[in-house]
Structure formats: C-alpha cells, structure tokens
Scaffold this motif. Structure first.
Motif, mmCIF file in Angstrom:
data_model
loop_
_atom_site.group_PDB
_atom_site.id
_atom_site.type_symbol
_atom_site.label_atom_id
_atom_site.label_comp_id
_atom_site.label_asym_id
_atom_site.label_seq_id
_atom_site.Cartn_x
_atom_site.Cartn_y
_atom_site.Cartn_z
ATOM 1 N N ALA A 1 0.794 -1.089 -0.046
ATOM 2 C CA ALA A 1 -0.080 0.062 -0.173
ATOM 3 C C ALA A 1 0.767 1.327 0.075
ATOM 4 N N ILE A 2 1.942 1.285 0.753
ATOM 5 C CA ILE A 2 2.769 2.553 0.750
ATOM 6 C C ILE A 2 3.649 2.556 -0.650
ATOM 7 N N GLN A 3 4.127 1.266 -1.077
ATOM 8 C CA GLN A 3 4.716 1.798 -2.161
ATOM 9 C C GLN A 3 3.781 1.909 -3.520
ATOM 10 N N GLU A 4 2.755 1.669 -3.516
ATOM 11 C CA GLU A 4 1.691 2.193 -4.346
ATOM 12 C C GLU A 4 1.390 3.652 -4.507
ATOM 13 N N GLN A 5 1.299 4.195 -2.984
ATOM 14 C CA GLN A 5 1.133 5.587 -3.001
ATOM 15 C C GLN A 5 2.370 6.256 -3.161
ATOM 16 N N LEU A 6 3.734 5.724 -2.807
ATOM 17 C CA LEU A 6 5.138 6.311 -3.333
ATOM 18 C C LEU A 6 5.057 6.632 -4.814
ATOM 19 N N ASP A 7 4.178 5.899 -5.613
ATOM 20 C CA ASP A 7 4.529 5.887 -7.016
ATOM 21 C C ASP A 7 3.445 7.187 -7.521
ATOM 22 N N GLN A 8 2.557 7.805 -6.488
ATOM 23 C CA GLN A 8 1.672 8.542 -6.806
ATOM 24 C C GLN A 8 2.194 9.900 -6.453
ATOM 25 N N VAL A 9 1.937 10.124 -4.909
ATOM 26 C CA VAL A 9 1.977 11.364 -4.473
ATOM 27 C C VAL A 9 2.224 11.216 -3.034
ATOM 28 N N TRP A 10 3.173 11.716 -2.424
ATOM 29 C CA TRP A 10 3.740 11.700 -1.075
ATOM 30 C C TRP A 10 3.057 12.367 0.074
ATOM 31 N N HIS A 11 2.952 13.965 -0.343
ATOM 32 C CA HIS A 11 2.559 14.867 0.618
ATOM 33 C C HIS A 11 1.758 16.008 -0.110
ATOM 34 N N VAL A 12 0.698 16.333 0.328
ATOM 35 C CA VAL A 12 0.069 17.658 -0.333
ATOM 36 C C VAL A 12 -0.412 18.547 0.837
ATOM 37 N N PHE B 1 2.063 17.331 8.564
ATOM 38 C CA PHE B 1 1.888 16.093 7.808
ATOM 39 C C PHE B 1 0.857 15.035 8.406
ATOM 40 N N GLY B 2 0.111 15.467 9.302
ATOM 41 C CA GLY B 2 -0.884 14.463 9.718
ATOM 42 C C GLY B 2 -1.709 13.884 8.812
ATOM 43 N N GLY B 3 -1.613 12.738 8.536
ATOM 44 C CA GLY B 3 -2.527 11.940 7.624
ATOM 45 C C GLY B 3 -2.339 11.948 6.288
ATOM 46 N N ASN B 4 -1.216 12.456 6.165
ATOM 47 C CA ASN B 4 -0.793 12.679 4.496
ATOM 48 C C ASN B 4 -1.016 11.388 3.923
ATOM 49 N N PRO B 5 -0.787 11.423 2.468
ATOM 50 C CA PRO B 5 -1.224 10.279 1.649
ATOM 51 C C PRO B 5 -0.391 8.933 2.004
ATOM 52 N N LEU B 6 0.759 9.185 2.362
ATOM 53 C CA LEU B 6 1.693 8.082 2.787
ATOM 54 C C LEU B 6 1.144 7.452 4.054
ATOM 55 N N ALA B 7 1.073 8.409 5.211
ATOM 56 C CA ALA B 7 0.430 7.680 6.092
ATOM 57 C C ALA B 7 -0.808 7.115 6.253
ATOM 58 N N SER B 8 -1.667 7.645 5.513
ATOM 59 C CA SER B 8 -3.001 7.185 5.436
ATOM 60 C C SER B 8 -3.172 5.851 4.700
ATOM 61 N N ALA B 9 -2.223 5.656 3.591
ATOM 62 C CA ALA B 9 -2.176 4.465 3.011
ATOM 63 C C ALA B 9 -1.716 3.381 4.006
ATOM 64 N N ALA B 10 -0.594 3.564 4.863
ATOM 65 C CA ALA B 10 -0.342 2.763 5.761
ATOM 66 C C ALA B 10 -1.302 2.311 6.844
ATOM 67 N N VAL B 11 -1.973 3.489 7.330
ATOM 68 C CA VAL B 11 -3.268 3.017 8.012
ATOM 69 C C VAL B 11 -4.191 2.202 7.497
ATOM 70 N N ASN B 12 -4.930 2.703 6.324
ATOM 71 C CA ASN B 12 -5.737 1.699 5.625
ATOM 72 C C ASN B 12 -5.277 0.231 5.680
#
Length: 385
Positions: free
Chosen positions: A52-63, A265-276
């Motif tokens: 899940a983290i790898q998939e998100q790494l290939d999209q966007v890390w932080h917004v 940083f709270g709940g950024n896309p990488l963190a949210s992918a890990a949580v899910n």
C-alpha cells in the motif's frame, strides 16, 4: 557523536527485519518481542502494508491538509466503524494525539483541569509530560502546566470522591504500559465512566500502546464495554510509519472547527495508505480472535514455566501485551535475553515487557517461553546462592 544523548541505546544495530525476526549487522537473528515498542503489530515489513505504501509512493507523497485526501477519509471511516466514535484528527505520534485530546477537552468544556493517574505515561511534549504521573519524566523542566491532578491508579474510592466543577476530563490508560504493564480493574474503569456520565466530565482513553489489536480487541477499552468520549491511537496504527490519531464523539466536532488545531504532516497520503492497510488487517474479527487466543496461551505458558521461581512475582497483562514483574532489577535479564536471541523491553525497573507482533506463531511463542524460562531460572539460581 552528533546526536543528543537522549537514549540509553542497547549495543545492537538492526539492519533488516521480516515478520517476527530481525537481523543485526553481524548476521545474528533475534525474535523481536519489542516490535518497535508495540509499533510493528504486524511484524516487520508486512506485505500488505508495504504494498500500500509502495503504491502511494508512486503517486504522491505529501500535499498538506489544505486539500482533500480521500485516503485519509477512508482511514477515518475504518477507525470509527463498529464503535460509538464519530470523528478523527490525524497527527504524527501518540504524544501529538494526546496533546490534541487535551486541547479538545479544554476547548469543548471551557474548563482547564484534567485528572490523570500516578505512574501513567502520556508523552513528552510539555502538556503530555505534565499529564504523565511520573516524576522521572518531569524532572529538570521547571514549572509544569498546573492544570493536572494525579490520582492513584486502580483506586475506586479516589475516583468516586472527585468533586470539582472545574474538571474538563479524566484521562486514563486501560493498561499502564510504561508504568509497569498494570491492567486497570473493571471496577476502577467503570467508576471513571460513571463519574464522567454523572458530571459531564469527558472520558479520554489513551490507547497509544494498548490499541490496534494489542490486547485482542481493536481497542482495549472494548473489553470493559466502556463508552469514551475521546480515544487516542498511534504506535501500531501505521505498522511503523509515523502516524497518530485522536478519535472523538460527534458532540465535540464544533470545538475543533477550521483553524482550531492542525498538523502539517498529519494523515498525509503515505500515512493514510499505511493506516488503511494496517487497520483492514488488524480489525478483522478472525485476526483479533487469534490474538486473544495466542495471548491467553502465551500468558498461561509463562505462568506455568515461571511460577516456581522466587524472583518472579507475577505475570500480568492482556492479549500480547504482557509484563513479568520481578523481585530484582530487570535490566540484566533484558541483556541476557538479547544474548540468547530474544528482544524484550523494560516497563519500569523490575518489569520485563513482552510485545510480540500480533501475527506471531505459536512456535515462536514457545521458543520465547523456553528462552525466558532458561534465563530466569539461571537468574533465580544466582539470587539463591
């Protein structure tokens, strides 16, 4: 050394890990029953979380939280599914989650006083250090926040005697982790809930260490059918990716309106992918049932193998969060266990704390019992001669 010496580090450098096993820079393998201090609840590099983290790494890390983050909303929905909580604030750690809980409780109630308990641990920021009922955590930092009062843990009468109109919240751990792996009694925890319901005081449960399946339920308060207003989570929430969460009831929503609190940083896309990915695995009923079963088995085997030793006072805890209370200092035991291939951690000076990954096998639990038994038998013999 370029680092501040804030940690008493063990003479061990871990270079790789998979599941329950880690390997040091000399090629030695260890059973890891520390799990990053209850962080790697699915072991090291769990495939589903890594993917899940790898998939998100290939999209966007932080917004940043200036924009919509659908994965964050998905993660929040997973955390409140099946309980009576309604809204989530994501941050980066347990201390930040507890800091948010303190702020929310004070803002919602308009009151400042918060009751916590002796030997509790809630973090090392200034507010959470002030909330922590341990002098060793507070020494040297000057005047603490004056709005915290510490009552004895597991003291029903002390809770029943609370009579103060200025109390915003009572903040409690279901099991005191850093305080010695000390479980709260049902009578004590229910007395807190009763006092909160009667007076309008908010009930805040710190589940930073006990949550995320560690005790065999999603959150440890579920064992007692409690109804908290706020629950905090971190550690195992992201399987090692830094993330924390404060979860609260709908009545608190307006106190945390836009601009009231925040986190870059709270709940950024990488963190949210890990949580899910983490929550989806751990909160599955069959998975939690296995944690309860293995936890009971582990505790029984430890009690059976250590019960006759003079230096062992008690084996306590719940699920896969266990503590062995010794009659002697535990640090040498921790060192010897490591030399024998098992990593464990202290919980106070005389408690060996065991926090294996929740997907640990029975064979690995048996191996750990054998190592612990051998080491403590040797220590018991040395104490008796």
């Amino acid at each position: 050394m370029s680092l501040f010496p804030t940690y008493n580090r063990f003479p061990l450098t871990i270079v790789s890990g998979s599941g329950t096993t880690v390997t040091d820079d000399e090629g030695n393998d260890y059973l890891d029953f520390v799990s990053g201090i209850a962080v790697c609840n699915l072991g090291h590099r769990p495939p589903e979380v890594q993917a899940a983290i790898q998939e998100q790494l290939d999209q966007v890390w932080h917004v940043s939280n200036l924009y919509q983050i659908p994965l964050q909303e998905e993660a929040a929905n997973k955390l409140i599914e099946g309980n009576d909580l309604d809204h989530v604030f994501f941050c980066n750690s347990g201390a930040e989650a507890n800091e948010a809980a303190i702020k929310l409780a004070r803002k919602h109630t308009g009151k400042e006083k918060i009751i916590t308990f002796k030997q509790s641990f809630h973090g090392r920021t200034f507010a959470t250090m002030s909330a922590t009922g341990q002098e060793k955590i507070q020494q040297g930092f000057g005047t603490l926040l004056p709005t915290f009062e510490y009552l004895p843990y597991n003291d029903v009468e002390a809770v029943e005697q609370i009579d103060d109109d200025e109390v915003a919240a009572i903040m409690v751990e279901v099991i005191q982790g850093e305080g010695g792996v000390v479980p709260g009694t049902a009578a004590f925890l229910n007395a807190i809930q009763k006092k909160c319901k009667e007076t309008g005081i908010l009930m805040v449960i710190d589940e930073v260490q006990t949550g995320m399946g560690r005790t065999g339920t999603a959150f440890a308060y579920e064992h007692y059918s409690l109804d908290p207003d706020i629950v905090t989570s971190a550690k195992g929430l992201g399987s090692g990716f830094p993330v924390g969460a404060m979860i609260g009831k709908a009545k608190l929503k307006e106190a945390f309106s836009a601009g009231a609190h925040g986190s870059t940083f709270g709940g950024n896309p990488l963190a949210s992918a890990a949580v899910n990915a983490t929550v989806e695995t751990i909160f599955a009923p069959a998975f939690l049932e296995e944690v309860q079963r293995k936890g009971e088995l582990f505790k029984e085997k430890l009690q059976e193998s250590l019960g006759q030793l003079n230096i062992v006072k008690e084996v306590r805890g719940q699920g896969l969060m266990l503590g062995i209370q010794l009659e002697v200092e535990a640090i040498q035991v921790i060192h010897t266990l490591r030399e024998k291939g098992l990593l464990a951690v202290l919980a106070g000076p005389k408690v060996v704390r065991l926090l294996p990954p929740l997907n640990v096998s029975e064979e690995e639990l048996d191996k750990a019992v054998q190592i612990i038994s051998t080491v403590l038998q040797q220590q018991d013999h040395l104490q008796s001669v």
